[in-house]
Every structure is written in structure tokens, then in C-alpha cells.
Design a protein around this motif. Structure first.
Motif, PDB file in Angstrom:
ATOM      1  N   ALA A   1     -18.331  58.788  -1.833  1.00 28.76           N
ATOM      2  CA  ALA A   1     -17.002  59.225  -2.471  1.00 28.76           C
ATOM      3  C   ALA A   1     -15.831  58.037  -2.187  1.00 28.76           C
ATOM      4  O   ALA A   1     -15.874  57.561  -0.994  1.00 28.76           O
ATOM      5  N   LEU A   2     -15.112  57.806  -3.114  1.00 27.25           N
ATOM      6  CA  LEU A   2     -14.063  56.880  -2.799  1.00 27.25           C
ATOM      7  C   LEU A   2     -12.635  57.872  -2.464  1.00 27.25           C
ATOM      8  O   LEU A   2     -12.441  58.649  -3.427  1.00 27.25           O
ATOM      9  N   CYS A   3     -12.198  57.361  -1.521  1.00 30.20           N
ATOM     10  CA  CYS A   3     -10.980  58.231  -0.971  1.00 30.20           C
ATOM     11  C   CYS A   3      -9.573  57.249  -1.250  1.00 30.20           C
ATOM     12  O   CYS A   3      -9.639  56.279  -0.498  1.00 30.20           O
TER      13      CYS A   3
ATOM     14  N   HIS B   1     -11.247  49.215   3.191  1.00 32.77           N
ATOM     15  CA  HIS B   1     -10.977  48.048   2.224  1.00 32.77           C
ATOM     16  C   HIS B   1      -9.581  47.292   2.588  1.00 32.77           C
ATOM     17  O   HIS B   1      -8.585  47.993   2.466  1.00 32.77           O
ATOM     18  N   LEU B   2      -9.542  45.939   2.957  1.00 34.97           N
ATOM     19  CA  LEU B   2      -8.331  45.430   3.381  1.00 34.97           C
ATOM     20  C   LEU B   2      -7.974  44.623   1.937  1.00 34.97           C
ATOM     21  O   LEU B   2      -6.697  44.147   2.154  1.00 34.97           O
ATOM     22  N   ASP B   3      -8.422  44.613   0.835  1.00 38.31           N
ATOM     23  CA  ASP B   3      -8.417  43.867  -0.329  1.00 38.31           C
ATOM     24  C   ASP B   3      -8.750  45.006  -1.507  1.00 38.31           C
ATOM     25  O   ASP B   3      -9.844  45.816  -1.208  1.00 38.31           O
ATOM     26  N   ASP B   4      -8.381  44.443  -2.571  1.00 36.67           N
ATOM     27  CA  ASP B   4      -8.972  44.991  -3.585  1.00 36.67           C
ATOM     28  C   ASP B   4     -10.477  44.613  -3.964  1.00 36.67           C
ATOM     29  O   ASP B   4     -10.581  43.475  -3.546  1.00 36.67           O
ATOM     30  N   ALA B   5     -11.407  45.545  -4.306  1.00 40.54           N
ATOM     31  CA  ALA B   5     -12.670  45.217  -4.554  1.00 40.54           C
ATOM     32  C   ALA B   5     -12.905  45.295  -6.014  1.00 40.54           C
ATOM     33  O   ALA B   5     -12.922  46.281  -6.529  1.00 40.54           O
ATOM     34  N   SER B   6     -13.540  44.401  -6.698  1.00 42.45           N
ATOM     35  CA  SER B   6     -13.911  44.621  -8.182  1.00 42.45           C
ATOM     36  C   SER B   6     -15.227  44.136  -8.294  1.00 42.45           C
ATOM     37  O   SER B   6     -15.861  43.424  -7.537  1.00 42.45           O
ATOM     38  N   LYS B   7     -15.655  44.011  -9.502  1.00 44.97           N
ATOM     39  CA  LYS B   7     -16.899  43.528  -9.764  1.00 44.97           C
ATOM     40  C   LYS B   7     -17.164  42.023  -9.804  1.00 44.97           C
ATOM     41  O   LYS B   7     -17.979  41.440  -9.439  1.00 44.97           O
TER      42      LYS B   7
ATOM     43  N   VAL C   1     -26.581  52.405 -11.976  1.00 43.10           N
ATOM     44  CA  VAL C   1     -25.823  51.677 -10.947  1.00 43.10           C
ATOM     45  C   VAL C   1     -24.364  51.959 -11.202  1.00 43.10           C
ATOM     46  O   VAL C   1     -23.777  51.742 -12.304  1.00 43.10           O
ATOM     47  N   VAL C   2     -23.623  52.435 -10.128  1.00 44.07           N
ATOM     48  CA  VAL C   2     -22.360  52.520  -9.974  1.00 44.07           C
ATOM     49  C   VAL C   2     -21.711  51.298  -9.254  1.00 44.07           C
ATOM     50  O   VAL C   2     -21.963  51.027  -7.971  1.00 44.07           O
ATOM     51  N   ILE C   3     -20.470  50.728  -9.923  1.00 44.25           N
ATOM     52  CA  ILE C   3     -19.899  49.533  -9.223  1.00 44.25           C
ATOM     53  C   ILE C   3     -18.693  50.418  -8.534  1.00 44.25           C
ATOM     54  O   ILE C   3     -17.993  51.088  -9.171  1.00 44.25           O
ATOM     55  N   CYS C   4     -18.546  50.507  -7.212  1.00 39.52           N
ATOM     56  CA  CYS C   4     -17.436  51.099  -6.496  1.00 39.52           C
ATOM     57  C   CYS C   4     -16.207  49.941  -6.314  1.00 39.52           C
ATOM     58  O   CYS C   4     -15.852  49.618  -5.079  1.00 39.52           O
ATOM     59  N   GLU C   5     -15.685  49.966  -7.322  1.00 32.71           N
ATOM     60  CA  GLU C   5     -14.282  49.012  -7.491  1.00 32.71           C
ATOM     61  C   GLU C   5     -13.276  49.889  -6.582  1.00 32.71           C
ATOM     62  O   GLU C   5     -13.369  51.561  -6.588  1.00 32.71           O
ATOM     63  N   ALA C   6     -12.519  49.335  -5.620  1.00 31.24           N
ATOM     64  CA  ALA C   6     -11.523  50.013  -4.985  1.00 31.24           C
ATOM     65  C   ALA C   6     -10.344  49.340  -4.834  1.00 31.24           C
ATOM     66  O   ALA C   6     -10.140  48.098  -5.091  1.00 31.24           O
ATOM     67  N   GLN C   7      -9.256  49.863  -4.261  1.00 35.51           N
ATOM     68  CA  GLN C   7      -8.024  49.055  -3.950  1.00 35.51           C
ATOM     69  C   GLN C   7      -7.693  48.924  -2.560  1.00 35.51           C
ATOM     70  O   GLN C   7      -8.326  49.656  -1.868  1.00 35.51           O
ATOM     71  N   ALA C   8      -6.857  47.888  -2.157  1.00 36.81           N
ATOM     72  CA  ALA C   8      -6.764  47.844  -0.598  1.00 36.81           C
ATOM     73  C   ALA C   8      -5.999  48.963  -0.153  1.00 36.81           C
ATOM     74  O   ALA C   8      -5.382  49.609  -0.727  1.00 36.81           O
ATOM     75  N   GLY C   9      -6.710  49.430   1.229  1.00 30.81           N
ATOM     76  CA  GLY C   9      -6.247  50.594   1.540  1.00 30.81           C
ATOM     77  C   GLY C   9      -7.061  51.921   1.122  1.00 30.81           C
ATOM     78  O   GLY C   9      -7.000  53.034   1.819  1.00 30.81           O
ATOM     79  N   ASP C  10      -8.053  51.811   0.312  1.00 34.96           N
ATOM     80  CA  ASP C  10      -9.157  52.825  -0.271  1.00 34.96           C
ATOM     81  C   ASP C  10     -10.336  52.927   0.994  1.00 34.96           C
ATOM     82  O   ASP C  10     -10.428  51.777   1.370  1.00 34.96           O
ATOM     83  N   VAL C  11     -10.839  53.882   1.169  1.00 38.13           N
ATOM     84  CA  VAL C  11     -11.880  54.136   1.908  1.00 38.13           C
ATOM     85  C   VAL C  11     -13.055  54.796   0.877  1.00 38.13           C
ATOM     86  O   VAL C  11     -13.051  55.744   0.505  1.00 38.13           O
TER      87      VAL C  11
END
Length: 228
Positions: free
Chosen positions: A15-17, A138-144, A175-185
Motif C-alpha cells: 500500500a502506498l501512503c 522515499h527521499l526522492d520521487d520514484a518513477s519507472k 506487474v504494478v509499478i509503485c511510483e511515488a513522490q518524495a515523502g511517500d511511504v
């Protein structure tokens, strides 16, 4: 919202918070860790960096974890990863099957002992892994493009998956790519199948990986990094 995360973890294994850490906290972590582009992988993070200990025991983090594992949950391990264009690697599909302990003590159900950077690793019973939770902060944005985590939804329900079943499982599921922004957990079960590609962008991808457990190890085994 907490109940929503619990349901997602139960059914999907992750789960992405969003926005758990604010920009000031991310800046403080970066400065205190002294890892701004300098190191690309650190073990034994709790013992080396007290600020990560404080983060693991902070109210927002513990609320997330204990909503899923219960009030007795506590942190047992922390790692740091930074993928950059200049320091890069692929991570093949796998489950996180190892825990770290203080001493090598042979016990039933604990097998495949190894030593990494002087730390004992062992595979515990599956029942123990099923009651653990990993947080990827995440300390940075994470993308594909920069190596965001990829997962197989629901794969945590199948216990330990053998090599012969691994390829079949990946073909059968999306397959799920878990893209996130900095600060997301990103919350995830250790038994969830996951992988990641190389970072193909100019942006670094820094993650603090913290593992939580809900039970003590059978004596005389002890968690290596526990701060309970």
C-alpha cells in the motif's frame, strides 16, 4: 484511512501512503545521513545513524505499522539505497526471505545462514515473515524511469515461492509499478514478489528501507538491529 491500508496489505501485499514525511524532514535526513549522492548502499543503518532510529520510532511511522501488525510491533532492521545514473543495478524478482540476527545459533526452522558485511543473515520460518512489514521511505520521487519498485500484487499469499514457480507466477500476474513522490511511504510484506530496473534518468532514487516485526525471536536468537 488506516483501515484502507490494512485492507490493501491483506489483499495486495502493499500500500502506498502519501506525504508521510514533509520536505523539512527529508532535508534533515539527507544532511544527517551524509549520503547526498555519496554512498549507494548502507547496512546496519540504525546503529550508524540515530536519526533513522528516531524516524522508525516516530508517531506517524509507528501508527502506520501498528495499524497492521498490532501495538507490539517494533523496528528490527534498516537499509539505505540510492540508485543514480552513474551507480546503477537491476534487481531481479525475489522475496525478502532473510532476517538479521546477533549470533549464529542453529535452531529448527532457521536455515541458509550467511554473513554479509559481518552481519549474520538467516531464513526464518515463513510464519514469522508473514507477520513482518517493510516500509520503503522515499527521499526522492520514484518513477519507472529511475527504478521505482515493481511488484506482483497478491504474491505474498503464496508463502515461499520456489525458483521453478517464480517465472510462472510472474507470467500469470500483472506487474504494478509503485511510483511515488518524495515523502511517500510504501508498505509491503516481505513475501511480496518485487524487483526494480536500473535508473535511466538524471534523478537519484534514495530510499530508506525499514523492517518491522511483531514478535521476539525464539531464545536465544536475537534481532540484530532491534531498538525495542
Amino acid at each position: 484511512m488506516m483501515s484502507s491500508y490494512t485492507t490493501q496489505i491483506q489483499h495486495h501485499g502493499f500500500a502506498l501512503c502519501p506525504a508521510v514525511l514533509d520536505a523539512e524532514t527529508i532535508t534533515q535526513l539527507s544532511k544527517k545521513l551524509h549520503i547526498e549522492g555519496a554512498l549507494h548502499g548502507i547496512r546496519d543503518v540504525f546503529n550508524k545513524y540515530p536519526i533513522v532510529r528516531q524516524l522508525a520510532e516516530s508517531k506517524p511511522i509507528l501508527q502506520l505499522v501498528r495499524s497492521i501488525l498490532g501495538d507490539s510491533a517494533f523496528p528490527v532492521k534498516a537499509l539505505y539505497f540510492n540508485k543514480t545514473l552513474g551507480h546503477n543495478w537491476n534487481v531481479a524478482w525475489h522475496q525478502d526471505l532473510n532476517i538479521t540476527v546477533k549470533q549464529q545459533i542453529y535452531m529448527n526452522g532457521f536455515h541458509k545462514w550467511s554473513i554479509k558485511q559481518g552481519i549474520y543473515h538467516v531464513q526464518p520460518p515463513v510464519s514469522l515473515l508473514e507477520n513482518m512489514l517493510t516500509l520503503r521511505i522515499h527521499l526522492d520521487d520514484a518513477s519507472k524511469d529511475n527504478g521505482a519498485l515493481r511488484v506482483i500484487s497478491g504474491s505474498h499469499k503464496h508463502g515461499k515461492i520456489g525458483k521453478q514457480d517464480l517465472s510462472q507466477k510472474i507470467k500469470q500476474d500483472d506487474v504494478v509499478i509503485c511510483e511515488a513522490q518524495a515523502g511517500d511511504v510504501l508498505l509491503m510484506r516481505p513475501l511480496l514478489l518485487h524487483a526494480s530496473h536500473k535508473n535511466l534518468s538524471l534523478n537519484q532514487r534514495r530510499v530508506i528501507h525499514i523492517e518491522f516485526a511483531a514478535q521476539a525471536l525464539p531464545e536465544p536468537l536475537q534481532w540484530y538491529e532491534t531498538i525495542k
